[in-house]
Design an enzyme around this catalytic site. Structure first.
Site, short mmCIF file in Angstrom:
data_model
loop_
_atom_site.label_atom_id
_atom_site.label_comp_id
_atom_site.label_asym_id
_atom_site.label_seq_id
_atom_site.Cartn_x
_atom_site.Cartn_y
_atom_site.Cartn_z
N GLU A 59 0.83 -1.22 0.00
CA GLU A 59 0.00 0.00 0.00
C GLU A 59 0.86 1.26 0.00
OE1 GLU A 59 -3.92 1.90 0.51
OE2 GLU A 59 -3.53 -0.24 0.47
N GLY A 78 -6.07 4.38 -1.49
CA GLY A 78 -6.16 2.97 -1.83
C GLY A 78 -7.60 2.50 -1.76
N ARG A 87 6.89 -16.85 1.03
CA ARG A 87 8.00 -17.47 1.76
C ARG A 87 8.06 -16.88 3.16
NH1 ARG A 87 12.84 -19.92 0.28
NH2 ARG A 87 12.40 -19.63 -1.91
N HIS A 102 -1.02 0.21 -14.49
CA HIS A 102 -1.96 1.07 -15.23
C HIS A 102 -2.09 2.39 -14.49
CE1 HIS A 102 -5.57 2.44 -17.30
NE2 HIS A 102 -6.11 2.66 -16.12
N GLY A 104 -4.51 5.65 -15.09
CA GLY A 104 -5.57 6.26 -15.88
C GLY A 104 -6.09 7.54 -15.26
#
Length: 135
Positions: A59, A78, A87, A102, A104
């Site tokens: 985040e 967010g 792991r 992306h 936009g």
């Protein structure tokens, strides 16, 4: 969409960032690199890095990069965080590299890969950001 004008870099040394011990090695609108030391305060009850730390780093990396890319056109929040734990890590330094998938007009998607000192992938995630206009 053109990259936004320069925005004042937020303080990345206090608050939650400080609590986690995150060190920003690189922070641009195209790439964010964060390192930190796994330590007992960040363990889950079985002595390994808590998965919430991975989610928080995903985040943080995406939000910082997305904010820098958006610049003075607005801010980001967010709206979705999906992180996979691959792991178990009891100690050592970890390094996260976040890059955009992306970008936009209304949303961004950033991916983050987290590796250990041996360059083994230990977690990966993506965060979807909403671009909030200043208008």
């Amino acid at each position: 969409m053109e990259e936004g004008s320069a925005v004042e870099m937020p303080d990345l040394t206090g608050g939650f960032v400080n609590l986690l011990g995150l060190n920003f090695e690189e922070a641009t609108g195209d790439r964010v690199v964060i390192s930190w030391q796994v330590r007992p305060e960040l363990h889950q009850p079985f002595g390994i890095q808590h998965g919430g730390v991975y989610c928080s780093v995903v985040e943080t990396a995406g939000s910082v990069g997305g904010s820098l890319w958006l610049g003075d056109r607005g801010t980001v929040v967010g709206v979705s965080n999906q992180t996979d734990f691959l792991r178990a890590v009891p100690d050592g330094e970890l390094r996260a590299v976040g890059t955009p998938v992306h970008r936009g007009r209304s949303q961004q998607l950033w991916q983050v890969e987290i590796s250990d000192a041996k360059k083994r992938l230990v977690a990966r995630g993506q965060v979807r950001l909403q671009n909030l206009s200043r208008d």
